[in-house]
Design an enzyme around this catalytic site. Structure first.
Site, PDB file in Angstrom:
ATOM      1  N   ASP A   6       0.862  -1.174   0.000  1.00 33.79           N
ATOM      2  CA  ASP A   6       0.000   0.000   0.000  1.00 33.79           C
ATOM      3  C   ASP A   6       0.904   1.232   0.000  1.00 33.79           C
ATOM      4  O   ASP A   6       2.021   1.197   0.511  1.00 33.79           O
ATOM      5  CB  ASP A   6      -0.893  -0.022   1.239  1.00 33.79           C
ATOM      6  N   SER A   7       0.405   2.325  -0.553  1.00 27.84           N
ATOM      7  CA  SER A   7       1.232   3.531  -0.676  1.00 27.84           C
ATOM      8  C   SER A   7       1.435   4.260   0.643  1.00 27.84           C
ATOM      9  O   SER A   7       2.266   5.159   0.728  1.00 27.84           O
ATOM     10  CB  SER A   7       0.596   4.494  -1.673  1.00 27.84           C
ATOM     11  N   GLY A   8       0.670   3.906   1.662  1.00 28.84           N
ATOM     12  CA  GLY A   8       0.734   4.623   2.929  1.00 28.84           C
ATOM     13  C   GLY A   8      -0.254   5.760   3.020  1.00 28.84           C
ATOM     14  O   GLY A   8      -0.340   6.436   4.049  1.00 28.84           O
ATOM     15  N   GLY A   9      -1.028   5.982   1.954  1.00 32.82           N
ATOM     16  CA  GLY A   9      -1.987   7.077   1.952  1.00 32.82           C
ATOM     17  C   GLY A   9      -2.996   6.985   3.084  1.00 32.82           C
ATOM     18  O   GLY A   9      -3.269   7.967   3.782  1.00 32.82           O
ATOM     19  N   GLN A  56     -11.391   6.470  -6.121  1.00 28.31           N
ATOM     20  CA  GLN A  56     -11.929   7.094  -4.919  1.00 28.31           C
ATOM     21  C   GLN A  56     -13.313   7.695  -5.241  1.00 28.31           C
ATOM     22  O   GLN A  56     -13.883   7.405  -6.284  1.00 28.31           O
ATOM     23  CB  GLN A  56     -10.959   8.163  -4.393  1.00 28.31           C
ATOM     24  N   GLY A  69     -11.030   3.720  -0.167  1.00 26.97           N
ATOM     25  CA  GLY A  69     -11.960   4.610   0.509  1.00 26.97           C
ATOM     26  C   GLY A  69     -13.278   3.987   0.893  1.00 26.97           C
ATOM     27  O   GLY A  69     -14.272   4.698   1.083  1.00 26.97           O
ATOM     28  N   ASP A 120      -7.531  -7.472   1.161  1.00 24.42           N
ATOM     29  CA  ASP A 120      -6.658  -7.498   2.337  1.00 24.42           C
ATOM     30  C   ASP A 120      -7.411  -6.893   3.500  1.00 24.42           C
ATOM     31  O   ASP A 120      -8.314  -6.075   3.300  1.00 24.42           O
ATOM     32  CB  ASP A 120      -5.366  -6.711   2.092  1.00 24.42           C
ATOM     33  N   HIS A 148      -5.538 -19.516  12.884  1.00 23.40           N
ATOM     34  CA  HIS A 148      -6.850 -20.071  12.532  1.00 23.40           C
ATOM     35  C   HIS A 148      -7.602 -19.136  11.597  1.00 23.40           C
ATOM     36  O   HIS A 148      -8.138 -19.575  10.556  1.00 23.40           O
ATOM     37  CB  HIS A 148      -7.699 -20.324  13.777  1.00 23.40           C
TER      38      HIS A 148
END
EC number: 2.4.2.29
Length: 376
Positions: free
Chosen positions: A92-95, A194, A221, A271, A340
């Site tokens: 992920d870009s960290g945004g 977005q 988003g 994710d 688990h």
């Protein structure tokens, strides 16, 4: 990266596919365990490979940039060599992390100025240096730098945020196309749709993102406070526009029910921190429903943890023993719960794939959604 679209369910938009990267193949739909700082919290990679059968994990640019830092990762030869995971990685870009800092960041056209949650130091993320950072990290799939609007954002805020994300995307693509991968394997750049919970904005953003014809696309988003029905509506709007022959990644979603409903809407990749976070706190997801392992009812239940589960922990430990570990605050409890849940999430998407291939996904999904909400 290459994506092969294989089978589409006749009664929904669910589909199966295969993503091929230099670090291996990924069969979709797929769930990606979250390895924020280069590790999936409390879970050995051997167990991820051989027990949960994870095919790809996710790392986070914001956290890896701050610690251990880019010099260490580059010196190691990239994240794959640093952490020993030899299968595909997405970053992920960290945004999302930057914008969740709220009072500790400032948004500008240039990028986002933020203060580290570790030591308060000031940093600047731009669309360009986020690409450069992810080049150094070396993930197989890297994400555009975007602004994630809050779930309760009004139309004006969401529109301005989306337009900023689009301008940043152009800069990010220019930087990505002008640079090279560093470690001998290829990297793929995903733009992010977005538009918050507004149909017109989501449609506009999806059309804009699709116009770049990148190898894959993401939907960001969502699952940030909006009602589930709004989330599903936005996913449907977007998947109706994004190209069929490219993988679609729904970021940060979600519960097992969210995942099944989103697969039915044409999403391929997922994710979420939920399986490990909830597992560490005693909430276990199963095909029969949800178990809170801290409840008194499990105190003298010596049956296997989950007779239908696919992890070795399901057939080695009893409910009573796991409850004892949680009550005693033993680290092993969190490890068992995490393993688990990850195995269950991976089983769920692989089972969905089987039913899409068999042509009965919609019926199976509807029955499974009812069962997954039961509190055991």
């Amino acid at each position: 990266m290459d994506f092969e679209l294989q089978i589409t369910d006749p009664k929904s938009r669910a589909r199966t596919g295969k993503i091929t990267t230099d670090h291996g193949e990924i069969e979709t739909p797929i769930f990606m365990p979250v390895g924020t700082v280069g590790s999936v919290k409390g879970v050995h990679f051997n167990d991820l490979r051989n027990d949960t059968h994870a095919e790809i994990i996710l790392g986070n640019t914001y956290h890896l940039y701050l610690r251990p830092g880019l010099k260490i990762i580059e010196k190691a030869g990239g994240l794959h060599k640093f952490n020993g995971w030899d299968r595909p990685i997405l970053t992920d870009s960290g945004g999302f992390q930057v914008f969740s800092l709220s009072g500790n960041r400032k948004l500008k056209e240039e990028g986002a100025i933020f203060r580290s949650h570790i030591d308060g130091s000031k940093h600047l993320f731009t669309p360009e240096n986020v690409v450069d950072t992810q080049r150094i990290i070396g993930a197989d799939i890297i994400m555009a730098f975007d602004e994630c609007a809050p779930g309760d954002a009004d139309h004006k805020y969401a529109k301005n945020s989306m337009q900023l994300t689009h301008r940043w995307l152009q800069r990010g693509i220019t930087q990505f196309d002008a640079t090279q991968a560093l470690y001998g394997h290829s990297q793929t750049f995903f733009p992010i749709v977005q538009g918050a919970g507004f149909r017109d904005l989501r449609k506009q953003s999806a059309e804009y993102i699709a116009s770049f014809e990148r190898e894959g696309n993401a939907i960001g988003g969502l699952a940030v406070g909006e009602p589930p029905e709004v989330m599903y509506e936005m996913i449907e709007v977007v998947t109706d526009i994004l190209p069929q022959n490219k993988p679609r990644y729904l970021m940060g979603v979600g519960t097992p029910v969210n995942i099944l409903e989103s697969i039915a809407l044409g999403v391929d990749m997922f994710d979420c921190v939920m399986p490990t976070r909830n597992g560490r706190n005693g909430m276990l997801f199963t095909s029969r429903g949800i178990m809170n392992m801290k409840n008194e009812k499990w105190k003298d239940d010596f049956s296997l943890l989950d007779p239908e589960g696919t992890s070795f922990v399901d057939h080695q430990y009893t409910k009573a023993y796991l409850r004892h570990l949680f009550v005693s605050k033993e680290l092993l409890a969190a490890q068992i719960g995490s393993l688990h849940n990850l195995a269950f999430y991976l089983w769920l998407v692989k089972e969905a794939r089987k039913h899409i291939q068999a042509g009965d996904f919609s019926e199976w999904k509807d029955n499974m959604v009812k069962q997954l909400s039961v509190r055991l």
